[in-house]
Design a protein around this motif. Sequence first.
Motif, PDB file in Angstrom:
ATOM      1  N   SER A 263       0.810  -1.211   0.000  1.00 20.69           N
ATOM      2  CA  SER A 263       0.000   0.000   0.000  1.00 20.69           C
ATOM      3  C   SER A 263       0.845   1.263   0.000  1.00 20.69           C
ATOM      4  CB  SER A 263      -0.920   0.010   1.226  1.00 20.69           C
ATOM      5  OG  SER A 263      -0.196  -0.295   2.411  1.00 20.69           O
ATOM      6  N   HIS A 264       2.083   1.153   0.421  1.00 18.78           N
ATOM      7  CA  HIS A 264       2.970   2.315   0.472  1.00 18.78           C
ATOM      8  C   HIS A 264       4.384   1.829   0.743  1.00 18.78           C
ATOM      9  CE1 HIS A 264       2.960   2.822   5.120  1.00 18.78           C
ATOM     10  NE2 HIS A 264       2.445   1.658   4.823  1.00 18.78           N
ATOM     11  N   PHE A 284       6.654   5.542  -7.843  1.00 18.48           N
ATOM     12  CA  PHE A 284       5.551   6.193  -7.137  1.00 18.48           C
ATOM     13  C   PHE A 284       4.927   7.287  -8.002  1.00 18.48           C
ATOM     14  CE2 PHE A 284       8.973   5.057  -4.137  1.00 18.48           C
ATOM     15  CZ  PHE A 284       8.336   4.008  -3.488  1.00 18.48           C
ATOM     16  N   HIS A 285       3.751   7.707  -7.603  1.00 18.65           N
ATOM     17  CA  HIS A 285       3.145   8.858  -8.259  1.00 18.65           C
ATOM     18  C   HIS A 285       3.994  10.101  -8.004  1.00 18.65           C
ATOM     19  CE1 HIS A 285      -0.583   7.016  -9.592  1.00 18.65           C
ATOM     20  NE2 HIS A 285      -0.741   6.455  -8.410  1.00 18.65           N
ATOM     21  N   ASP A 286       3.991  10.985  -8.952  1.00 23.23           N
ATOM     22  CA  ASP A 286       4.685  12.248  -8.773  1.00 23.23           C
ATOM     23  C   ASP A 286       3.784  13.222  -8.014  1.00 23.23           C
ATOM     24  OD1 ASP A 286       6.779  13.992  -8.982  1.00 23.23           O
ATOM     25  OD2 ASP A 286       6.348  14.600 -11.048  1.00 23.23           O
ATOM     26  N   GLY A 287       4.382  14.203  -7.375  1.00 25.16           N
ATOM     27  CA  GLY A 287       3.613  15.240  -6.705  1.00 25.16           C
ATOM     28  C   GLY A 287       2.892  14.748  -5.466  1.00 25.16           C
ATOM     29  N   ASP A 288       1.808  15.451  -5.112  1.00 25.03           N
ATOM     30  CA  ASP A 288       1.079  15.150  -3.884  1.00 25.03           C
ATOM     31  C   ASP A 288       0.505  13.740  -3.879  1.00 25.03           C
ATOM     32  OD1 ASP A 288       1.624  17.686  -2.987  1.00 25.03           O
ATOM     33  OD2 ASP A 288      -0.332  18.516  -3.532  1.00 25.03           O
ATOM     34  N   ARG A 289       0.118  13.250  -5.045  1.00 24.02           N
ATOM     35  CA  ARG A 289      -0.482  11.916  -5.104  1.00 24.02           C
ATOM     36  C   ARG A 289       0.510  10.833  -4.695  1.00 24.02           C
ATOM     37  NH1 ARG A 289      -3.319   9.055 -10.394  1.00 24.02           N
ATOM     38  NH2 ARG A 289      -4.250   7.302  -9.239  1.00 24.02           N
ATOM     39  N   GLY A 290       1.773  11.094  -4.790  1.00 25.65           N
ATOM     40  CA  GLY A 290       2.790  10.105  -4.448  1.00 25.65           C
ATOM     41  C   GLY A 290       3.215  10.133  -2.993  1.00 25.65           C
ATOM     42  N   TYR A 291       2.542  10.971  -2.187  1.00 22.44           N
ATOM     43  CA  TYR A 291       2.921  11.092  -0.772  1.00 22.44           C
ATOM     44  C   TYR A 291       1.694  10.899   0.103  1.00 22.44           C
ATOM     45  CZ  TYR A 291       4.573  13.111   3.617  1.00 22.44           C
ATOM     46  OH  TYR A 291       4.895  13.312   4.937  1.00 22.44           O
ATOM     47  N   SER A 297       4.763   8.582   3.987  1.00 19.89           N
ATOM     48  CA  SER A 297       5.378   7.553   3.153  1.00 19.89           C
ATOM     49  C   SER A 297       5.016   7.778   1.695  1.00 19.89           C
ATOM     50  CB  SER A 297       4.925   6.162   3.618  1.00 19.89           C
ATOM     51  OG  SER A 297       3.504   6.088   3.632  1.00 19.89           O
ATOM     52  N   ARG A 298       5.589   6.970   0.808  1.00 22.18           N
ATOM     53  CA  ARG A 298       5.389   7.106  -0.630  1.00 22.18           C
ATOM     54  C   ARG A 298       4.314   6.142  -1.118  1.00 22.18           C
ATOM     55  NH1 ARG A 298       9.012   9.421  -3.691  1.00 22.18           N
ATOM     56  NH2 ARG A 298       7.089   9.822  -4.856  1.00 22.18           N
ATOM     57  N   CYS A 299       3.568   6.553  -2.152  1.00 20.11           N
ATOM     58  CA  CYS A 299       2.446   5.776  -2.673  1.00 20.11           C
ATOM     59  C   CYS A 299       2.766   5.290  -4.086  1.00 20.11           C
ATOM     60  CB  CYS A 299       1.179   6.616  -2.689  1.00 20.11           C
ATOM     61  SG  CYS A 299       0.660   7.181  -1.055  1.00 20.11           S
ATOM     62  N   PHE A 300       2.620   3.996  -4.301  1.00 28.31           N
ATOM     63  CA  PHE A 300       2.953   3.371  -5.579  1.00 28.31           C
ATOM     64  C   PHE A 300       2.031   3.859  -6.702  1.00 28.31           C
ATOM     65  CE2 PHE A 300       4.735   0.098  -2.725  1.00 28.31           C
ATOM     66  CZ  PHE A 300       6.000  -0.030  -3.281  1.00 28.31           C
ATOM     67  N   ASP A 301       2.595   3.879  -7.911  1.00 27.48           N
ATOM     68  CA  ASP A 301       1.824   4.146  -9.122  1.00 27.48           C
ATOM     69  C   ASP A 301       1.450   2.793  -9.728  1.00 27.48           C
ATOM     70  OD1 ASP A 301       0.786   4.768 -11.581  1.00 27.48           O
ATOM     71  OD2 ASP A 301       2.426   6.088 -12.193  1.00 27.48           O
ATOM     72  N   TYR A 302       0.210   2.343  -9.463  1.00 29.78           N
ATOM     73  CA  TYR A 302      -0.220   1.022  -9.911  1.00 29.78           C
ATOM     74  C   TYR A 302      -0.568   0.997 -11.397  1.00 29.78           C
ATOM     75  CZ  TYR A 302      -0.621   0.528  -4.859  1.00 29.78           C
ATOM     76  OH  TYR A 302      -0.358   0.514  -3.515  1.00 29.78           O
ATOM     77  N   GLY A 303      -0.436   2.120 -12.070  1.00 26.52           N
ATOM     78  CA  GLY A 303      -0.689   2.159 -13.502  1.00 26.52           C
ATOM     79  C   GLY A 303       0.532   1.845 -14.341  1.00 26.52           C
ATOM     80  N   GLY A 331      -3.304  -2.162   4.523  1.00 25.71           N
ATOM     81  CA  GLY A 331      -3.654  -0.850   4.003  1.00 25.71           C
ATOM     82  C   GLY A 331      -4.438  -0.863   2.702  1.00 25.71           C
ATOM     83  N   VAL A 332      -5.314  -1.860   2.518  1.00 31.38           N
ATOM     84  CA  VAL A 332      -6.048  -1.975   1.265  1.00 31.38           C
ATOM     85  C   VAL A 332      -6.943  -0.758   1.027  1.00 31.38           C
ATOM     86  CG1 VAL A 332      -7.871  -3.298   0.107  1.00 31.38           C
ATOM     87  CG2 VAL A 332      -5.924  -4.483   1.119  1.00 31.38           C
ATOM     88  N   THR A 333      -7.550  -0.228   2.076  1.00 33.18           N
ATOM     89  CA  THR A 333      -8.403   0.951   1.916  1.00 33.18           C
ATOM     90  C   THR A 333      -7.623   2.110   1.305  1.00 33.18           C
ATOM     91  OG1 THR A 333      -9.641   0.272   3.880  1.00 33.18           O
ATOM     92  CG2 THR A 333      -9.999   2.507   3.089  1.00 33.18           C
TER      93      THR A 333
END
Length: 671
Positions: A263-264, A284-291, A297-303, A331-333
Amino acid sequence: MRDPKLARLADDPWLEPYMGQIQQRAKHIQFVEERLTGGKMSLDEFANGHEYFGLHFRDGKWSFREWAPNATAMYLIGDFTNWQQLDEFALHYGDGHGVWEIELPAETIEHLDLYKLKIYWPGGEGERLPAYCRRAVQDEETHIFSAQVWKPEKQYVWKFKNPAKPVGAPLIYESHVGMAQEEAKIGSYLEYKEKILPRIVEMGYNTIQFMGIMEHPYYGSFGYHVSNFFASSSRFGTPAELKELVDACHEAGLAVIMDLVHSHAVKNEEEGLSRLDGTHYQYFHDGDRGYHEAWDSRCFDYGKPEVLHFLLSNARYWLDEFNFDGYRFDGVTSMLYHHRGLGTSFGDYGNYFDGSCDVDAYAYLALSNKLIHQVRPDAITVAEDVSGMPGLGALVAEGGCGFDYRLAMGAPDCWFKLSNDIPDEEWNMSWLYHELTSHRADEQVISYVESHDQALVGGKTFIFELIDKEMYYNMHLDAQNLVVDRGLALHKMARLATAGAAGHGYLNFMGNEFGHPEWIDFPREGNGWSYQYARRQWNLRDDPSLKFHFLADFDQALMKLIRDHQVIGSGDPTFRLINEADKMIAFERQDLLFVLNFNPTKSFTDYSVDASPGTYKLALNSDAPEFGGHDLVQTDQEYQTFPFNDGENDRNLVNLYIPARCAFILQRMNN
């Protein structure tokens, strides 16, 4: 594995307005799979990135590969280069898709050598740990992590097969290797095998869930800020020692699952994936979406196909390399929604289909479940989701995610709210029963009173919520205290009610079966780096002069009864009684009748409860003296049902004497 009796998503009339979106999700899952495999290979063949990337010794030589599309130069540095940047250890740009690689002679690198990558990118440079490194160790003095070569002369040889999926249902013992020991220190894999595993076997659980297995730089993160996804935590020992622990669990007939944190990821750069090639957007996503602000922590870009390659390979790796039997997806939610589930109550179905769902993350979860069950058909997958997203447990082909189970996170919330905020005499029995039995028809759930979440620093264990400071003074056998009496009674009743009403599985966090006091707090600056609360006080359970063993003995008896009668997984409970005024609940499972009197002051004589016709005996009594009770009920008596017509229906009743704050399980002797 999914229960064939579960409903389909299309059977839910409330989902009819959203079937178009659900079908679109199914098409997107199929599209992503075809994009990854090209229609030329199976998903499990695709998910082998760990055999291609990273450091490998094959055909008498070393090979190393790393995906870093923004890099302009890359070097292996380490003990074998005296930590110098040498031309002969420069990686070459390989296939034109961001892959760097090198081959080296066998004598170049040795077992236990430390190494890193020195990476250059436009406008910068840095030392990094390889994304696919299989072992990372921390220097005791500098606290800096390095990758470590792991190529022992003798590879671990597995001695025992993976057990079949637990008969009836998983009874999960959630645990943490590091904090499992009595001593104020970090415990090891082998200490867990020697000292903790025998306890779990004796207690009657059939599945162990391990937290914090994937390497993480900060111990206080509980293992949820992962840096090295393919490395087992070196704090607890070597990869071989983890394999020895898993093997011992299998020898004992226990399934072993682990927390899979996709999840992160930790935001650390030198140890983790963040800015590995100098960009914020590689994994990870760039910008705010990646945090993730709440988790830092950092958020993966699942695309991204390369990110899915990494994560799917990781899901396969732990099954292949360490013989794990499945996962609890953490952290599935947060994965499912663009808003991470923050500030959303999920009060109606529209919250699931309002455009907030990250369909790429949804597709990843579906493909991960498909992959896991292709590789291991008997694997167990559990989703930690608080939102109740429809489809998590439904078939992938129907537009679902294919999880075997979802954590029933409403149950602990209910128990803690009752114990904290509502006077005993005002407890709502209908709400409690609803939370204990509610689940979607298309999913299976794991029920629990408390996991590790409820006892993290800032919270308390359930028993500590009930008894608080009196635990320090009145847990001796000869102590008389009404607060302790209440706490012990409700602790037993909560577990009996939750396990008894559980539809598909049950979970307990390590030590809570005997009423572990206080909270969990890992060493950190704020507590003086203390291990005081990052351990388990088994001496409390083992001391016959204290009351803790009553709770442990009751839990053991309850688990045996649940297991022997295959109560969980046998269909939903048969409702028999809710009486709000009396604070009574009753329901049936198999040949067992569960009766609970939550009334804080009133005992009832000749209390009539609907039951299947027959003769019953007392199978378990929370008020029995061996469980610290008051011994108010005769243990060897039999209870005979009698017919009754209420003017509308023919019923069968059994009359009981049931004391205040007491729960029974009655077993039907004949049908």
